[in-house]
Write a protein that holds these residues in place. Structure first.
Motif, PDB file in Angstrom:
ATOM      1  N   GLY A 262       8.256  32.045  15.827  1.00 19.76           N
ATOM      2  CA  GLY A 262       7.196  31.249  15.226  1.00 19.76           C
ATOM      3  C   GLY A 262       7.100  31.334  13.715  1.00 19.76           C
ATOM      4  O   GLY A 262       6.259  30.656  13.119  1.00 19.76           O
ATOM      5  N   ASN A 281       5.271  34.488  13.209  1.00 20.17           N
ATOM      6  CA  ASN A 281       4.270  33.560  12.667  1.00 20.17           C
ATOM      7  C   ASN A 281       4.064  33.651  11.159  1.00 20.17           C
ATOM      8  O   ASN A 281       3.163  32.994  10.637  1.00 20.17           O
ATOM      9  CB  ASN A 281       2.917  33.741  13.376  1.00 20.17           C
ATOM     10  CG  ASN A 281       3.045  33.490  14.865  1.00 20.17           C
ATOM     11  OD1 ASN A 281       3.803  32.622  15.287  1.00 20.17           O
ATOM     12  ND2 ASN A 281       2.337  34.257  15.668  1.00 20.17           N
TER      13      ASN A 281
ATOM     14  N   GLY B 262       3.361  22.402  14.002  1.00 20.48           N
ATOM     15  CA  GLY B 262       2.541  23.443  14.601  1.00 20.48           C
ATOM     16  C   GLY B 262       1.044  23.199  14.528  1.00 20.48           C
ATOM     17  O   GLY B 262       0.267  24.009  15.038  1.00 20.48           O
ATOM     18  N   SER B 280       0.652  22.376   8.109  1.00 22.67           N
ATOM     19  CA  SER B 280       1.234  23.172   9.187  1.00 22.67           C
ATOM     20  C   SER B 280       0.218  24.148   9.772  1.00 22.67           C
ATOM     21  O   SER B 280      -0.511  24.806   9.032  1.00 22.67           O
ATOM     22  CB  SER B 280       2.402  24.006   8.643  1.00 22.67           C
ATOM     23  OG  SER B 280       3.581  23.291   8.726  1.00 22.67           O
ATOM     24  N   ASN B 281       0.222  24.245  11.087  1.00 21.93           N
ATOM     25  CA  ASN B 281      -0.535  25.262  11.825  1.00 21.93           C
ATOM     26  C   ASN B 281      -2.048  25.135  11.725  1.00 21.93           C
ATOM     27  O   ASN B 281      -2.764  26.005  12.222  1.00 21.93           O
ATOM     28  CB  ASN B 281      -0.125  26.678  11.386  1.00 21.93           C
ATOM     29  CG  ASN B 281       1.350  26.923  11.617  1.00 21.93           C
ATOM     30  OD1 ASN B 281       1.910  26.459  12.603  1.00 21.93           O
ATOM     31  ND2 ASN B 281       1.997  27.621  10.704  1.00 21.93           N
ATOM     32  N   ASN B 298      -2.670  30.150   4.304  1.00 17.43           N
ATOM     33  CA  ASN B 298      -1.707  30.799   5.192  1.00 17.43           C
ATOM     34  C   ASN B 298      -2.012  32.274   5.298  1.00 17.43           C
ATOM     35  O   ASN B 298      -2.499  32.884   4.351  1.00 17.43           O
ATOM     36  CB  ASN B 298      -0.286  30.577   4.681  1.00 17.43           C
ATOM     37  CG  ASN B 298       0.171  29.176   5.014  1.00 17.43           C
ATOM     38  OD1 ASN B 298       0.031  28.739   6.153  1.00 17.43           O
ATOM     39  ND2 ASN B 298       0.656  28.445   4.018  1.00 17.43           N
TER      40      ASN B 298
ATOM     41  N   GLY C 262       0.373  28.544  22.592  1.00 15.45           N
ATOM     42  CA  GLY C 262       0.812  29.254  21.404  1.00 15.45           C
ATOM     43  C   GLY C 262       0.423  30.724  21.355  1.00 15.45           C
ATOM     44  O   GLY C 262       0.784  31.416  20.398  1.00 15.45           O
ATOM     45  N   ASN C 281      -3.085  30.585  20.246  1.00 16.59           N
ATOM     46  CA  ASN C 281      -2.508  31.267  19.092  1.00 16.59           C
ATOM     47  C   ASN C 281      -2.923  32.724  18.932  1.00 16.59           C
ATOM     48  O   ASN C 281      -2.583  33.348  17.929  1.00 16.59           O
ATOM     49  CB  ASN C 281      -2.824  30.512  17.784  1.00 16.59           C
ATOM     50  CG  ASN C 281      -2.282  29.099  17.816  1.00 16.59           C
ATOM     51  OD1 ASN C 281      -1.210  28.864  18.363  1.00 16.59           O
ATOM     52  ND2 ASN C 281      -3.024  28.155  17.282  1.00 16.59           N
TER      53      ASN C 281
END
Lengths: 318, 318, 318
Positions: A262, A281, B262, B280-281, B298, C262, C281
């Motif tokens: 990930g 991740n 994601g 993303s994510n 992030n 996830g 997640n």
């Protein structure tokens, strides 16, 4: 509905479809030469795999006596089909860029170039085998669930993906259009691992599980790199679209790097140094110096004493 | 083991299996009509793809002279097979809901309805082509690694997925049971992209890489939307199980939205406004106003100077 | 290029390839017995699926009169082919570990063992059917988009994956080499769901969407467990490579657990207690007590009023 009215309906349908062929001209083939054929390109790759891993994907037992004849037969078959598909791919490219309708695919230069490219590619087989042999060893070394080299060759998606990639990459280096991408996407479809044919990948490469891996066109990867499912080696932005063609957009991954599931590494200037380990991740957009372990503080967990899902519910009357 | 004792063992095995057919009644077919056939449904879709992209997936060269006959032949073939599979699917549904054992599949009404549904579906081919033509253009525009329209049509999983979806969605709109889902899951299996046949998707739709994408049944997507690998457009909870059938559970994505790898968008009341970019994510459960860029901070990276993985280890004796 | 020079080039190519067969000895077959054949192993699994779900994957209608003969025919076919593949797999293992070149595959003991193992496996079919029947019910119960049991059996990737897993797991328990892994990876390739054949999985198991799911070799899963796309049940570290073979590296998941998309659960000592729900997640490396709901604080979203992507750009000249 009687036969007559059915026939009329069919005729009308077909005419409407033929009419639509005039409108959406972007999805029409060129008519002067045969088009490349996806099924035959995949057949070529499948036969190549038999040559690369002799005895594993053949129908009959391989022994030394027949090996020479058998390999010769496979190579002649590959050479013929590959040359033909290269002719069609080069012709298609020429027609698309020139817009001419002359019979490009019957030109001697196109045919000679294609024969030559096909030979050049086939001469790389020993090198491809040398690399694949290290990939198989890396899989055995890296995966506690692996019980033999045979199991790895027969079944590991990471080995299938790197086999197809090493074939596609040699075709890519020869500037053959279309065929490398068809092979990459075939491999993507079988394994869930999406490696652009342009990516440069060193020896002892191992992808474990692999589903969701994306490796971009301008990525450069060293030796002994290990990657898990869901890893992206990508571009920071593709907003530039076709304006970015040929620009270095994807990262460099140096020798001995491990990237866990990930994690994402983005950007054409990003260098992941030798021996780095990147944790699950992590989302990385800048270079990481050699020998570093990078991880993320995992998101804090929130615990509640919820009522558990009913376990005694009766499924029997469904 | 001699032949006699082997035969006795086989007989016992078979009897035990036949016995088990009485116990697990939920996994038994109905016996009055033929069942729909997954392989033939996929064959129909494959032939449809030849009609939608003439010349790309055929064995022989397409030119104007033969195009009319060839297209006619393909359409007659599709019409026959599709009508038959619709008969079987409608019959299966009728038997399951009525529990009757009468020969539903030979009733004139079922046959007439099926012929009619098959024609209605086929009349949508020009519209499907019109949409697909915009999808191919969006792929070329959006992907710097794309080198030609031909490459995109031959190999892009996003184009395969949207082709199968646009077919499946028209069948879904006609309330044909079973067949749309079989096609969606076939496409999922080939591409790793899971689009429920119920989802409404506008023009110029592009999915890049695609593995792991999930788009739920009641999702509505506008024009010029771009989505990357691992994106989920999902439901907040499916705890309600069958009680939620038909309820709007998945989000609306308006024109010009980009959703990076994601990211997840959940909920039937969630609207992602025009021109939004989602990073993303990101994990989104509420509406986002037009023109917004949404991203996440992030997760912070932790760097340690760990001892790098041994690079000089000897693989050669493996 | 004339025929003569082409022939010389081909000869040189073939000789170089044969030479490379001496260098990369790790990717060479053994020569004394036939190798197992991946295509035939997959054919066996496909035929088994016809027996497990009678009438769903056959070409012709099943009714009571022919069921007995048809099932008998399928079982005889499976028994013969499976016995042969077990002979080849056991022989390959023996040759690899002994290094002997005697004709192991023609030894009576290997043949007798293989016949016996094949029968032992086939006697598990009713049990496999019993479990699969609960899996189908769990899918219907758990998915609002499911419209019938037939749709689930025909098309759900989660059902395909658990069918192949329940077959592979019985072969794994009999210590048959190679064949279980070939089946697991075939299923992985079709569904994007990677379940190691060693994993123990209870009744009423449902995987929704499924792409990217990884379930490790020593995982133990109870009854009524529900898992979504992208979930990993993995090992904390595989740095130990082959040194970790046979060690319990993957978690236990108790009855009634739900794990959303996830999320990852790592470690051989990690136990997820009865009725636990794990949110999207979440990244879990320690045990969670029964009845708990675990979630993560989703990463904070950052909103900017960026200029939206141009919507009026002209695609028409592409």
């Amino acid at each position: 509905m009687n036969n007559e009215s059915r026939k009329i309906k069919i005729n009308k349908l077909v005419n409407n479809i033929l009419e639509s062929y005039k409108n959406e001209s972007c999805i029409l083939p060129h008519e002067t030469c045969p088009m490349p054929n996806r099924d035959i390109i995949i057949e070529i790759a499948t036969t190549l795999r038999m040559v690369l891993f002799p005895g594993y994907f053949d129908k009959h037992t391989c022994n030394k006596e027949i090996m020479e004849y058998h390999t010769g037969e496979l190579i002649i078959n590959i050479h013929q089909k590959l040359t033909e598909q290269i002719i069609f791919a080069l012709s298609l490219e020429a027609v698309r860029s020139n817009g001419t309708s002359e019979e490009i695919c019957r030109k001697d230069t196109v045919i000679d170039d294609s024969v030559d490219l096909s030979f050049k590619f086939l001469s790389m087989i020993p090198k491809i085998r040398e690399y694949l042999s290290t990939d198989v060893q890396a899989a055995l070394e890296g995966d506690p669930a692996a019980s033999s080299i045979d199991e790895i060759i027969f079944s590991y998606p990471g080995i299938f993906a790197i086999t197809m990639h090493r074939i596609a990459h040699e075709l890519y280096l020869l500037n053959i259009p279309l065929i490398p991408r068809v092979l990459s996407e075939y491999s993507h479809s079988i394994t869930g691992i999406d490696i652009n044919a342009g990516a440069e990948i060193g020896k002892y490469f191992f992808i474990d599980h692999g589903t969701g891996v994306v490796i971009g066109e301008t990525t450069i990867i060293g030796d002994r790199v290990k990657i898990y499912q869901g890893v992206t080696l990508g571009a920071l932005s593709t907003r530039g679209g076709q304006g970015l063609r040929g620009v270095k957009r994807h990262p460099n991954i140096e020798n001995g790097v491990t990237i866990y599931s990930g994690a994402s590494v983005f950007g054409g200037k990003t260098v992941i140094g030798e021996g780095v380990t990147i944790g699950s991740n992590a989302f990385i957009t800048e270079s990481v110096p050699s020998g570093t372990k990078v991880s993320i503080k995992n998101p804090e967990l929130i615990f509640k004493n919820g009522k558990p899902r009913e376990l005694d519910q009766n499924y029997s009357d469904v």
